[in-house]
Design an enzyme around this catalytic site. Structure first.
Site, short mmCIF file in Angstrom:
data_model
loop_
_atom_site.label_atom_id
_atom_site.label_comp_id
_atom_site.label_asym_id
_atom_site.label_seq_id
_atom_site.Cartn_x
_atom_site.Cartn_y
_atom_site.Cartn_z
N GLU A 297 0.83 -1.21 0.00
CA GLU A 297 0.00 0.00 0.00
C GLU A 297 0.86 1.25 0.00
O GLU A 297 0.71 2.14 -0.83
CB GLU A 297 -0.92 0.00 1.22
CG GLU A 297 -1.79 1.24 1.35
CD GLU A 297 -2.81 1.35 0.23
OE1 GLU A 297 -2.65 2.26 -0.60
OE2 GLU A 297 -3.73 0.53 0.17
N ASP A 301 1.25 4.09 -2.95
CA ASP A 301 0.78 5.45 -2.72
C ASP A 301 1.89 6.48 -2.88
O ASP A 301 1.73 7.49 -3.58
CB ASP A 301 0.19 5.57 -1.30
CG ASP A 301 -1.07 4.75 -1.11
OD1 ASP A 301 -1.65 4.30 -2.12
OD2 ASP A 301 -1.48 4.58 0.05
N SER A 549 -7.67 1.69 -4.04
CA SER A 549 -6.57 2.36 -3.35
C SER A 549 -5.69 3.13 -4.30
O SER A 549 -4.98 4.04 -3.90
CB SER A 549 -5.72 1.37 -2.58
OG SER A 549 -6.09 1.30 -1.24
N GLY A 611 -23.97 9.68 -17.64
CA GLY A 611 -24.07 10.59 -16.51
C GLY A 611 -23.51 9.97 -15.25
O GLY A 611 -22.85 8.93 -15.28
#
Length: 634
Positions: A297, A301, A549, A611
């Protein structure tokens, strides 16, 4: 179950019962026990101590929605005129009447004044040395011992009451209903918004890593740039005024050699660079545990955030929780992050629920011995968070109070971005809901995630490049992407037109037996970016992963680059972006996603349509169009 939706998005509680003959009213009630917990056959020891904290109703909190629109909607004459922290604190500070009423109630109930403390933000009343026997008498309840299948225990009640004359002064009381956070012997047990799924063990990166022809099987920074028109070499002009932060929860931590391998392929000038560490409650970039579960993670990131904004823009890392507390948490303790950013939100030792949020100093061996961080950490313009809990994990009061804090920080000009989840219309762990709120893989009701359900943050989902397609072809929604409608938060004003059009032309084939179909609930997500086949380095290996994520750091980089341009031009950061992106002026800044579903809970979930929809939101962004639109605003 879905007959009532909170009519205002902040500051309201649940529907309350009529006063009893003793003039007590139920303030909060829980009808289910969280998964894995059971009540043992004994009452809580009467002499056991509870760190009782009473959250006071904040003044003007019912106006938060409108005040935030006033500084965030592009049609407002006050657009971009963000409030100072002191103005926010003063405007929402609980009234003297509320403070006095609660203290008088406690004193009349036999609590000595010397044991009653008021937080420095005047928003929490705390009682020292408060026993279970006192709590049961004053709150007209019973505390029992609850145990988790892993062996941890909690003292909690199923409901509590307060006198009718003080009820409107109180938002919530802790510890009472929450017993979800639990220690565990497992590593990396924090629930991420996606817990990245490994798609494949890709080959090691090669010199042709920048080749766009493979983006359908391996997403890289160049793929993101091509998909969303992000500049390859951003010109950073206001780095000293700008700030972008990534949030991670210990033991999740990046590995420097992995970052360098990633940078060497996609941004060589960043090799050796690291984010600025801002430790919260003893948070550390630990290297005691190193595996996919604890490194992937943070590696993703930080690697993508730093690469996409380029070497000229520093990136911060909010590393939250020490190792013992972080390893023990099942739920990401967002209150600990918020406490550190806003001193008016927490008490001197943290105005939180100790069964969910961190407790410091940490008595565990090797625990952080310093005081809980409270308003002493730098706030960043953009904050990216890839962690989440199921909406059903926490009580409405707990989520409402925290959501209001995101709104107050939005008033200060801060953009919060949260992932929408990785189990389609189900929650983390593929859990769905029974009508009584119990979570199970076999339950029928859709289970959205928190905090993406909060109308004062931007919830983001995932798309994908279709197999055999290129970055210049239309994307589809990723089947894992979380989306749906909140069971707690009402439809915010900025989203009304989009939701009305969705139901007018594309009403889902489900009823209230599946989801909150009131057409008055907050819709999730707001928009999306690619989250499938994303390239990341873990323990020296190149891996392709999938999950929403991926979205917060990529979108955070886009907003950070826009903030840089605005700040260089003498303008404010964009702050809370939802009112702008849902406005008519911004409609052309998103590429509509009209293919894909997000199955879960025994259904096909929702469908991507023309939309806004509860799969991909408004679609995917075009950086250059967003930049032009935001540069044209004051």
């Amino acid at each position: 179950m879905f007959a009532v939706v909170l009519v205002l998005v902040a500051g309201l509680g649940l529907v309350l019962s009529s006063p009893s003959p003793r003039s007590f009213s139920i303030h909060e009630e829980r009808t289910n026990i969280a998964r894995g917990w059971f009540r043992v056959g004994r009452r809580a020891p009467p002499a056991a101590l509870l760190p009782l904290k009473i959250g006071l109703k904040e003044s003007n909190i019912e106006k938060l929605h409108d005040r935030l629109l006033d500084v965030s909607h592009p049609d407002s004459e006050n657009y971009g005129k963000h409030w100072t922290p002191e103005k926010v604190k003063t405007y929402f500070r609980p009234s003297e009447e509320s403070v006095s009423a609660v203290i008088e109630w406690l004193e009349e109930a036999g609590v000595e004044r010397a044991r009653i403390e008021l937080s420095k933000g005047d928003n929490w009343v705390q009682v020292k040395d408060f026993s279970v026997a006192e709590a049961e008498r004053i709150l007209d309840t019973e505390y029992h011992v609850y145990q988790h299948t892993h062996g941890d225990t909690r003292l909690a009640c199923s409901a509590y009451s307060v006198p009718a004359h003080v009820q409107h002064h109180i938002e919530l009381i802790t510890p009472t209903l929450h017993f979800d956070g639990r220690p565990s012997s497992k590593r990396g047990t924090q629930l991420s918004a996606r817990n990245f799924k490994a798609v494949s063990a890709a080959d090691h990166l090669k010199p042709d890593s920048n080749d766009l022809s493979n983006c359908d099987v391996r997403i890289t920074p160049p793929c993101y740039r091509a998909l969303y028109n992000i500049p390859a070499e951003p010109t950073i002009r206001a780095a000293s005024q700008n700030s972008f932060a990534i949030v991670e929860y210990t033991p999740q931590a990046y590995l420097g050699p992995d970052l360098d391998l990633f940078f060497a392929n996609f941004s060589p000038s960043l090799v050796g660079s690291r984010p600025e560490l801002i430790s919260i409650d003893g948070g550390v970039v630990q290297t005691e545990e190193m595996d996919f579960g604890v490194n992937i993670e943070s590696n993703f990131d930080i690697g993508y955030a730093m690469t996409l904004v380029g070497p000229g823009q520093p990136v911060r890392l909010y590393q939250v929780e020490d190792i013992p507390e972080g390893s023990a948490q099942l739920l990401a303790p967002f209150n600990d992050l918020l406490d550190a950013l806003d001193g008016s939100y927490c008490t001197e030792d943290g105005g939180d629920d100790p069964s969910v949020d961190g407790v410091y100093p940490d008595p565990a061996p090797g625990g952080y011995q310093g005081p809980k961080d409270c308003g002493n950490k730098q706030r960043s313009n953009v904050i990216s968070v890839s962690y989440a809990s199921n909406e059903a994990d926490l009580t409405p009061f707990y989520q409402i109070r925290q959501c209001s804090e995101y709104g107050k920080l939005g008033l200060m000009g801060i953009t919060f971005i949260f992932a929408s989840g990785d189990s389609g219309v189900a929650g983390n762990g593929e859990l769905c809901l029974f009508p009584n709120g119990t979570q199970s893989e076999d339950a029928p009701l859709f289970n959205p995630l928190f905090p993406a359900n909060c109308p004062f943050v931007t919830g983001v989902g995932a798309t994908q490049v279709n197999p055999g397609s290129t970055v210049f072809d239309p994307e589809s929604a990723a089947s894992l992407t979380g989306g749906g409608f909140s069971n707690i938060f009402a439809l915010p004003e900025y989203q009304k037109k989009a939701i009305e059009e969705y139901y007018k032309y594309h009403e889902p084939p489900y009823g209230a037996d599946r989801y909150n179909n009131s057409q008055r609930a907050r819709g999730i997500p707001d928009f999306s970016v690619n989250g499938v086949n994303c390239t990341v380095v873990a323990e020296g290996r190149t891996i392709a992963v999938a999950g929403t994520s991926a979205a917060p750091p990529v979108i955070g980089a886009i907003i950070t680059l826009i903030n840089d341009a605005r700040l260089a031009a003498g303008k404010s950061p964009v702050g809370f972006i939802n009112p702008a992106i849902y406005s008519n002026a911004f409609r052309g800044a998103f590429k509509d996603i009209v293919d894909g579903i997000n199955p879960g809970c025994g259904t096909d979930g929702f469908e991507s349509v023309e939309g806004w929809d509860p799969v991909s939101g408004l679609g995917t962004p075009d950086f250059e169009k967003l930049l032009d639109l935001w540069m044209n605003l004051p």
